[in-house]
Scaffold this motif. Structure first.
Motif, short mmCIF file in Angstrom:
data_model
loop_
_atom_site.label_atom_id
_atom_site.label_comp_id
_atom_site.label_asym_id
_atom_site.label_seq_id
_atom_site.Cartn_x
_atom_site.Cartn_y
_atom_site.Cartn_z
N ASP A 21 29.55 40.70 39.47
CA ASP A 21 29.84 40.26 40.68
C ASP A 21 29.09 39.29 41.25
O ASP A 21 28.06 39.74 42.15
N PRO A 22 28.74 38.10 40.86
CA PRO A 22 27.52 37.23 41.36
C PRO A 22 27.43 37.06 42.64
O PRO A 22 26.41 36.87 43.22
N ASP A 23 28.65 36.91 43.45
CA ASP A 23 28.46 36.57 44.65
C ASP A 23 28.54 37.86 45.94
O ASP A 23 28.70 37.67 46.94
N ASP A 24 28.63 39.14 45.24
CA ASP A 24 28.37 40.53 45.76
C ASP A 24 29.65 40.63 46.73
O ASP A 24 29.62 41.14 47.85
N TRP A 25 30.79 40.40 46.21
CA TRP A 25 32.27 40.59 47.14
C TRP A 25 32.19 41.94 47.03
O TRP A 25 32.74 42.65 48.11
N TYR A 26 32.00 42.65 45.98
CA TYR A 26 32.30 43.84 45.63
C TYR A 26 31.39 45.10 46.00
O TYR A 26 30.17 45.06 45.66
N ASP A 27 31.86 46.20 46.62
CA ASP A 27 31.00 47.10 47.13
C ASP A 27 31.60 48.27 46.72
O ASP A 27 32.09 49.12 47.79
N ALA A 28 31.52 49.01 45.65
CA ALA A 28 32.17 50.15 45.23
C ALA A 28 31.40 51.18 45.61
O ALA A 28 30.21 51.37 45.74
N THR A 29 31.83 52.22 46.22
CA THR A 29 31.31 53.48 46.60
C THR A 29 32.29 54.67 46.29
O THR A 29 33.19 54.51 45.58
N GLU A 30 31.72 55.90 46.18
CA GLU A 30 32.33 57.08 45.61
C GLU A 30 33.73 57.36 46.23
O GLU A 30 34.68 57.88 45.50
N GLU A 31 33.91 56.84 47.53
CA GLU A 31 34.94 57.09 48.21
C GLU A 31 35.96 55.98 48.05
O GLU A 31 37.05 55.86 48.57
N ALA A 32 35.49 54.89 47.31
CA ALA A 32 36.30 53.80 47.21
C ALA A 32 37.60 53.91 46.69
O ALA A 32 37.87 54.61 45.65
N VAL A 33 38.72 53.18 47.12
CA VAL A 33 40.11 53.23 46.57
C VAL A 33 40.36 51.75 45.93
O VAL A 33 40.24 50.95 46.76
N PHE A 34 40.96 51.82 44.87
CA PHE A 34 41.29 50.59 44.28
C PHE A 34 42.50 50.94 43.42
O PHE A 34 42.35 51.34 42.07
N ASP A 35 43.74 50.87 44.16
CA ASP A 35 44.86 51.11 43.53
C ASP A 35 46.02 50.14 43.64
O ASP A 35 47.36 50.53 43.83
N VAL A 36 45.37 48.71 43.43
CA VAL A 36 46.27 48.00 43.86
C VAL A 36 46.00 46.62 42.70
O VAL A 36 45.02 46.81 41.75
N GLU A 37 46.87 45.53 42.49
CA GLU A 37 46.51 44.61 41.41
C GLU A 37 45.53 43.53 41.83
O GLU A 37 45.27 43.24 42.98
N ASP A 38 44.79 43.08 40.62
CA ASP A 38 43.98 42.04 40.93
C ASP A 38 44.34 40.66 40.47
O ASP A 38 43.45 39.58 40.54
N SER A 39 45.40 40.61 39.76
CA SER A 39 46.01 39.13 39.56
C SER A 39 47.66 39.25 39.07
O SER A 39 47.98 40.17 38.92
N THR A 40 48.03 37.95 39.36
CA THR A 40 49.55 38.02 39.10
C THR A 40 50.00 36.78 38.61
O THR A 40 49.25 35.53 38.82
N THR A 41 51.01 36.56 37.79
CA THR A 41 51.69 35.39 37.36
C THR A 41 53.21 35.42 37.60
O THR A 41 53.74 36.70 37.46
N ALA A 42 53.80 34.60 38.47
CA ALA A 42 55.05 34.41 38.57
C ALA A 42 55.82 33.21 38.52
O ALA A 42 55.25 32.00 38.65
N LEU A 43 57.17 33.28 38.11
CA LEU A 43 57.99 32.08 38.38
C LEU A 43 59.20 32.31 39.31
O LEU A 43 59.87 33.50 39.17
N ILE A 44 59.14 31.39 40.16
CA ILE A 44 60.17 31.54 41.28
C ILE A 44 61.25 30.69 41.47
O ILE A 44 60.83 29.16 41.09
N ARG A 45 62.70 30.80 41.31
CA ARG A 45 63.47 30.10 41.08
C ARG A 45 64.32 29.90 42.43
O ARG A 45 64.66 30.80 42.89
N CYS A 46 64.38 28.66 42.91
CA CYS A 46 65.06 28.26 44.14
C CYS A 46 66.37 27.85 43.89
O CYS A 46 66.49 27.50 42.68
N ALA A 47 66.99 27.66 44.94
CA ALA A 47 68.46 26.83 44.93
C ALA A 47 68.21 25.50 44.13
O ALA A 47 67.20 24.64 44.28
N ASP A 48 69.45 25.02 43.54
CA ASP A 48 69.31 23.66 42.82
C ASP A 48 68.28 23.67 41.95
O ASP A 48 67.78 22.41 41.62
N ASP A 49 67.95 24.68 41.28
CA ASP A 49 66.94 24.87 39.98
C ASP A 49 65.60 24.44 40.09
O ASP A 49 64.79 23.84 39.49
#
Length: 360
Positions: free
Chosen positions: A216-244
């Motif tokens: 973590d070069p920019d020090d965004w992340y600050d883990a502790t013993e009480e820390a909760v991480f139960d979510v996703e950290d990346s996603t890929t999606a294809l969204i199809r709208c009307a009229d293709d």
């Protein structure tokens, strides 16, 4: 109240709450009061803005003479604060995403439809020079029929502090999809003029958030013993709208890839490339003046006043003063974006393509 300063109340007095208050003050409006459950944060807000503060937003709504409210709590608390504010007849600016769940977002939109006040959602990245340039050329028909957008919001390493509400699904409703993916989804739909969304195929991943050797070069992340991480950290999606019409989405808090906030637009007459919140627009065209050739041109000498958070706050406050519901960053558009996010999660869980709008 045309022409008079807006009397603003703020719910949630952390970074974004103070940002809204600062912008309102600088734009000539009055920050009257704020609400937050943390005493030290309330005290700081009182000192900084000379405003009264309350532990409960309901008490603030009852005791103060307000015109409008900015809600910047964790996502799980948006619904209660927004619905109550609309019930008092206030105009509301709600932080993105609209809510922590599709069900909550639908209830909020239903309340807003019947309310005297309006609710605008703070998708601040729409307020940029690049976006204004694109929309100007689009309105003039320059791009023709826009059929596909490639949307990126990628951090190489940028997981928000673990132990904060961002990485706790109970408080946030999700990870990268609801934090920065929501901006990419909204912006892509905005560039495409919000066509009806039909189906989504999506995958969410958690590859970095729980690693003991996370770099973590920019020090965004600050883990502790009480820390909760139960979510996703990346996603890929294809969204199809009307009229293709289609949108391909890549969003990541952390991945082994160069950072990018690039959006690529494919139109029948011309294409475009611009960054989320950027100040340059590059247009891509094929011409036949002389030999057939390709043209890539960049507009970089334009600018607009009040971009980003301040620009979004100004549009909200101007609408309050005018007494008119804005057609920009509407709650109905935010609900469409919420439905897409919900569909990404449902698709990732099921392993298949899902229809948008069904309950998770």
């Amino acid at each position: 109240m045309q022409g008079e300063p807006v009397r603003l109340g703020v719910v949630g007095l952390g970074f974004m709450g103070q940002t809204h208050a600062t912008n309102a003050s600088e734009l000539g409006h009055e920050v009257v009061a704020g609400a937050d459950i943390v005493p030290d944060i309330r005290e700081n807000f009182e000192t900084k803005f000379g405003a009264r503060t309350y532990e409960e937003f309901e008490t603030m709504y009852e005791n103060e003479d307000l015109d409008a409210v900015a809600v910047s709590t964790p996502n799980a608390f948006h619904e209660d604060a927004v619905v109550a504010a609309l019930g008092h007849g206030y105009d509301v600016l709600c932080e993105k995403p609209l809510a922590d769940s599709l069900e909550a977002a639908e209830r909020m939109a239903e309340t807003a439809r019947e309310a005297d006040g309006f609710c605008m959602v703070n998708f601040h990245n729409r307020v940029s020079t690049a976006a204004e340039l694109f929309k100007g050329y689009q309105d003039a028909g320059h791009f023709g029929d826009v059929r596909h957008i490639r949307a990126n919001y990628i951090r190489s390493r940028g997981i928000p502090g673990v132990g904060s509400w961002f990485t706790n699904e109970e408080l946030s409703g999700g990870g990268v999809v609801v934090d920065i993916g929501v901006h990419a989804i909204d912006f892509a739909l905005y560039l495409m003029d919000f066509p009806p969304v039909e189906t989504v195929f999506g995958v969410t991943r958690n590859q970095f958030g729980n690693r003991d050797d996370y770099v973590d070069p920019d020090d965004w992340y600050d883990a502790t013993e009480e820390a909760v991480f139960d979510v996703e950290d990346s996603t890929t999606a294809l969204i199809r709208c009307a009229d293709d019409r289609t949108i391909s989405l890549e969003a990541a808090w952390a991945t082994n890839e160069a950072e990018s906030q690039e959006f690529v637009v494919r139109g029948s007459e011309a294409g475009a490339r611009l960054d989320l919140g950027g100040d340059e627009l590059t247009m891509l065209e094929a011409k036949s003046h002389g030999p057939d050739h390709l043209v890539e041109s960049t507009v970089s000498d334009a600018s607009i006043d009040h971009v980003g958070w301040k620009g979004s706050d100004k549009r909200f406050l101007d609408a309050v003063v005018a007494g008119q519901s804005p057609e920009f960053n509407t709650i109905e558009q935010a609900l469409t974006t919420q439905r897409v996010m919900d569909a990404i999660y449902r698709s990732s869980e099921s392993g298949g393509c899902v229809e948008v709008g069904e309950k998770r």
